[in-house]
Design a protein around this motif. Structure first.
Motif, PDB file in Angstrom:
ATOM      1  N   LEU A 111     -31.168 -36.340  -9.911  1.00  0.00           N
ATOM      2  CA  LEU A 111     -30.219 -36.003 -10.972  1.00  0.00           C
ATOM      3  C   LEU A 111     -28.831 -35.894 -10.362  1.00  0.00           C
ATOM      4  O   LEU A 111     -28.623 -35.164  -9.389  1.00  0.00           O
ATOM      5  CB  LEU A 111     -30.620 -34.681 -11.622  1.00  0.00           C
ATOM      6  CG  LEU A 111     -30.012 -34.346 -12.989  1.00  0.00           C
ATOM      7  CD1 LEU A 111     -30.465 -35.357 -14.035  1.00  0.00           C
ATOM      8  CD2 LEU A 111     -30.407 -32.943 -13.404  1.00  0.00           C
ATOM      9  N   VAL A 112     -27.874 -36.637 -10.921  1.00  0.00           N
ATOM     10  CA  VAL A 112     -26.499 -36.658 -10.419  1.00  0.00           C
ATOM     11  C   VAL A 112     -25.575 -36.109 -11.498  1.00  0.00           C
ATOM     12  O   VAL A 112     -25.658 -36.505 -12.659  1.00  0.00           O
ATOM     13  CB  VAL A 112     -26.073 -38.088 -10.015  1.00  0.00           C
ATOM     14  CG1 VAL A 112     -24.622 -38.113  -9.561  1.00  0.00           C
ATOM     15  CG2 VAL A 112     -26.986 -38.619  -8.917  1.00  0.00           C
ATOM     16  N   ASP A 113     -24.699 -35.198 -11.111  1.00  0.00           N
ATOM     17  CA  ASP A 113     -23.772 -34.534 -12.031  1.00  0.00           C
ATOM     18  C   ASP A 113     -22.455 -35.302 -12.067  1.00  0.00           C
ATOM     19  O   ASP A 113     -21.757 -35.401 -11.057  1.00  0.00           O
ATOM     20  CB  ASP A 113     -23.541 -33.093 -11.548  1.00  0.00           C
ATOM     21  CG  ASP A 113     -22.764 -32.252 -12.547  1.00  0.00           C
ATOM     22  OD1 ASP A 113     -22.153 -32.832 -13.459  1.00  0.00           O
ATOM     23  OD2 ASP A 113     -22.769 -31.013 -12.406  1.00  0.00           O
ATOM     24  N   SER A 114     -22.102 -35.841 -13.241  1.00  0.00           N
ATOM     25  CA  SER A 114     -20.886 -36.646 -13.338  1.00  0.00           C
ATOM     26  C   SER A 114     -19.613 -35.804 -13.267  1.00  0.00           C
ATOM     27  O   SER A 114     -18.517 -36.351 -13.148  1.00  0.00           O
ATOM     28  CB  SER A 114     -20.881 -37.455 -14.638  1.00  0.00           C
ATOM     29  OG  SER A 114     -20.688 -36.608 -15.756  1.00  0.00           O
ATOM     30  N   SER A 115     -19.744 -34.470 -13.346  1.00  0.00           N
ATOM     31  CA  SER A 115     -18.554 -33.608 -13.271  1.00  0.00           C
ATOM     32  C   SER A 115     -18.209 -33.237 -11.832  1.00  0.00           C
ATOM     33  O   SER A 115     -17.264 -32.487 -11.606  1.00  0.00           O
ATOM     34  CB  SER A 115     -18.775 -32.335 -14.091  1.00  0.00           C
ATOM     35  OG  SER A 115     -19.700 -31.476 -13.457  1.00  0.00           O
ATOM     36  N   LEU A 116     -18.953 -33.772 -10.861  1.00  0.00           N
ATOM     37  CA  LEU A 116     -18.706 -33.493  -9.450  1.00  0.00           C
ATOM     38  C   LEU A 116     -18.539 -34.805  -8.690  1.00  0.00           C
ATOM     39  O   LEU A 116     -19.146 -35.818  -9.050  1.00  0.00           O
ATOM     40  CB  LEU A 116     -19.869 -32.704  -8.844  1.00  0.00           C
ATOM     41  CG  LEU A 116     -20.113 -31.296  -9.387  1.00  0.00           C
ATOM     42  CD1 LEU A 116     -21.411 -30.741  -8.814  1.00  0.00           C
ATOM     43  CD2 LEU A 116     -18.944 -30.374  -9.063  1.00  0.00           C
ATOM     44  N   PRO A 117     -17.726 -34.810  -7.626  1.00  0.00           N
ATOM     45  CA  PRO A 117     -17.600 -36.028  -6.807  1.00  0.00           C
ATOM     46  C   PRO A 117     -18.956 -36.460  -6.260  1.00  0.00           C
ATOM     47  O   PRO A 117     -19.830 -35.630  -5.991  1.00  0.00           O
ATOM     48  CB  PRO A 117     -16.651 -35.593  -5.678  1.00  0.00           C
ATOM     49  CG  PRO A 117     -15.887 -34.439  -6.243  1.00  0.00           C
ATOM     50  CD  PRO A 117     -16.846 -33.715  -7.143  1.00  0.00           C
ATOM     51  N   SER A 118     -19.124 -37.760  -6.107  1.00  0.00           N
ATOM     52  CA  SER A 118     -20.393 -38.279  -5.596  1.00  0.00           C
ATOM     53  C   SER A 118     -20.159 -39.586  -4.854  1.00  0.00           C
ATOM     54  O   SER A 118     -19.171 -40.286  -5.091  1.00  0.00           O
ATOM     55  CB  SER A 118     -21.395 -38.495  -6.741  1.00  0.00           C
ATOM     56  OG  SER A 118     -20.843 -39.326  -7.743  1.00  0.00           O
ATOM     57  N   ASN A 119     -21.070 -39.897  -3.937  1.00  0.00           N
ATOM     58  CA  ASN A 119     -21.040 -41.140  -3.178  1.00  0.00           C
ATOM     59  C   ASN A 119     -22.415 -41.786  -3.231  1.00  0.00           C
ATOM     60  O   ASN A 119     -23.439 -41.101  -3.067  1.00  0.00           O
ATOM     61  CB  ASN A 119     -20.662 -40.889  -1.716  1.00  0.00           C
ATOM     62  CG  ASN A 119     -19.245 -40.383  -1.563  1.00  0.00           C
ATOM     63  OD1 ASN A 119     -18.304 -40.982  -2.059  1.00  0.00           O
ATOM     64  ND2 ASN A 119     -19.081 -39.273  -0.868  1.00  0.00           N
ATOM     65  N   PHE A 120     -22.437 -43.098  -3.446  1.00  0.00           N
ATOM     66  CA  PHE A 120     -23.671 -43.872  -3.432  1.00  0.00           C
ATOM     67  C   PHE A 120     -23.522 -44.927  -2.334  1.00  0.00           C
ATOM     68  O   PHE A 120     -22.560 -45.694  -2.341  1.00  0.00           O
ATOM     69  CB  PHE A 120     -23.911 -44.549  -4.778  1.00  0.00           C
ATOM     70  CG  PHE A 120     -24.041 -43.587  -5.932  1.00  0.00           C
ATOM     71  CD1 PHE A 120     -25.290 -43.247  -6.429  1.00  0.00           C
ATOM     72  CD2 PHE A 120     -22.914 -43.016  -6.520  1.00  0.00           C
ATOM     73  CE1 PHE A 120     -25.416 -42.366  -7.497  1.00  0.00           C
ATOM     74  CE2 PHE A 120     -23.032 -42.128  -7.582  1.00  0.00           C
ATOM     75  CZ  PHE A 120     -24.292 -41.805  -8.059  1.00  0.00           C
TER      76      PHE A 120
END
Length: 320
Positions: A111-120
């Motif tokens: 589960l990835v939260d779109s309201s937080l920075p993320s890297n794929f």
């Protein structure tokens, strides 16, 4: 791992697409995510395909780029209104969010939260996954809502098997089917259970940096969004800071505490109104009941704020 229920989603051959074309498609359906091509390859082996599954958006993302990033400035320009439930179908994908790093393989869920920075991270290797767009406020509106995003569920985990089965069922169900609403609610409930944190509800300790306090503030607001005690003063007390410090923190990102709470509640109300519209005008709760259950206690104030935020009235949404 062989995922027989998704066999039609894993073709042996993918047509290459120009990198810029693939990037534009990704941003049009997933939001402000920035991909980086692998060694100036200028093309992508894969595609971005949006499908309606029982009235919920599911995006297939197949790619062999280097990486895809979502930074803080992307979030400010693109309201983070979703959790992305990812199911890996082929290859592997490295994911980093909130300091947690995971590598998902076929059958794994995360589960990835779109309201937080993320890297794929893909490092030029082929990867193919499904991304289910779960409305953020609907997912957090019911207990358990202390959700542990970024935690990988292994392919053999029974909860992972259950989520895959539900997604496969939804992909086979047209949006016009009378049971779509129940399927969507079942997926939301299963996701809450699958990613509920086991940590006790201990008081949060604010970090030194403003961004750290804002992260904690956002978490508290999301967990207590519809509670009558959720006020700026309550939030400041829970964070252990003064009201002035809390206001300065929010002013630094161009908003106020009151506006932040109100906007979160408005998005929750809108998601509930959209769900009401899908089920039919005469079914379910009234607009007033939705407003009250979303944290508003004045229907006139709710209508004014809703109109200003979304440029339409609540009635316009349910009559869409």
């Amino acid at each position: 791992m062989q995922l027989q229920e998704f066999s039609s989603w894993t073709p042996e051959i993918w047509s290459p697409a120009p990198f810029d074309e693939w990037k534009d498609k990704l941003q049009s359906v997933c939001g402000r995510f920035t991909p980086f091509e692998w060694e100036e390859r200028h093309s992508v082996n894969g595609g971005v395909i949006l499908r309606d599954a029982a009235g919920m958006e599911i995006v297939q993302v197949a790619t062999d780029v280097e990486a895809v990033r979502r930074e803080q400035h992307d979030i400010r320009l693109d309201y983070g209104e979703y959790f992305f439930l990812l199911v890996q179908l082929q290859g592997v994908c490295g994911i980093e969010q909130q300091g947690q790093q995971s590598i998902i393989s076929p059958g794994d869920c995360i589960l990835v939260d779109s309201s937080l920075p993320s890297n794929f991270y893909f490092n030029g290797e082929f990867s193919n996954h499904l991304s289910v767009h779960l409305p953020r406020q609907l997912l957090l509106a019911e207990k358990p809502n202390d959700i542990d995003a970024s935690r990988r569920l292994g392919a053999e985990d029974p909860m992972s098997s259950m989520l895959r089965a539900l997604i496969a069922k939804m992909l086979q169900t047209p949006a016009s089917h009378k049971r779509c609403g129940e399927l969507r609610q079942l997926l939301l409930h299963a996701t809450r259970q699958a990613f509920a944190t086991d940590a006790p509800d201990v008081p949060l300790c604010p970090r030194e940096r403003v961004s750290g306090r804002l992260e904690f503030a956002r978490t508290l607001v999301d967990r207590h969004l519809t509670a009558e005690w959720l006020t700026p003063q309550w939030l400041a007390n829970r964070l252990g800071v003064s009201m002035r410090t809390l206001q300065e923190d929010f002013n630094a990102v161009g908003t106020t505490v009151t506006s932040f709470i109100r906007d979160r509640r408005l998005h929750l109300a809108k998601e509930r109104l959209v769900e009401k519209q899908r089920r039919g005008l005469g079914e379910g709760t009234t607009i007033a009941e939705i407003a009250f259950s979303s944290g508003f206690n004045d229907i006139s104030y709710f209508n004014r704020c809703f109109k200003k935020a979304f440029d339409c009235s609540p009635k316009d949404v349910v009559r869409k």
